[in-house]
Design a protein around this motif. Sequence first.
Motif: not given
Length: 233
Positions: A74-93
């Motif tokens: 895997l090519v491992k990348l990161s970004h200062d303004h990006i994050f991931i989380t399971r805490e997310v609103n269903r309707q927005e998805l």
Amino acid sequence: MHENFIATPWDATVFGINTFEITALSERALREACLTTGHFTIKVDPLSCKKLLHNYGFYYCDTLIEPHCSQDQLVKLSHDHIFITREVNRQELMKIAHGAFSHGRFHRDFNIDRELADLRYDNWLNSLYESGNVWGLFLNDELAGFFGCCKNKIVLHALKSEVRGKGLAKYFWSMACQQLFLDGHDEISSSISAANMAILNLYSSLGFHFRNPLDVYHKISYGVLNEELGAEK
């Protein structure tokens, strides 16, 4: 029910017709499909002879390939303004998901209404959300997309239209894949349409390799065997 038929009730609920997957290419199974009312899917080796499929009224829909990657690839990348989380609103998805898919085999099936194909993906995302298997992808604290998994398999993902084409997808995907490896998986895999060049190139850029191509054929059967079907052409 034929021994090589697997019912897919989640699709039947959407399309309002019995739906099945055929697990082995045989004349007996294809003939039985003609005698059974429903929508049938079969996935076969691209190099296998398709004569029986054509003779029994099956039509081509897609070619699937399997991206796969180990942790050291895997090519491992990161970004200062990006994050991931399971805490997310269903309707927005759901707003992001609805209508976002065009490469799916049901979208390419000319016998299936596109709105129903969209609904199939909506239902799939709902199911993944309820099982806690969806991450929200955030850019500058705003939801930009989602990434759905089942154990170590990436199964559903999309970005907002305004985020696409800006070179950001590789950061979202790399961070999500890194999290899957942190969860203890030795390998990550997915299944994509060979026609989806954007996602194929994305996986390739992140170190994924590809295997197990499959041609996908569909048939809608009305339970009546035309005597011409199966005859030598």
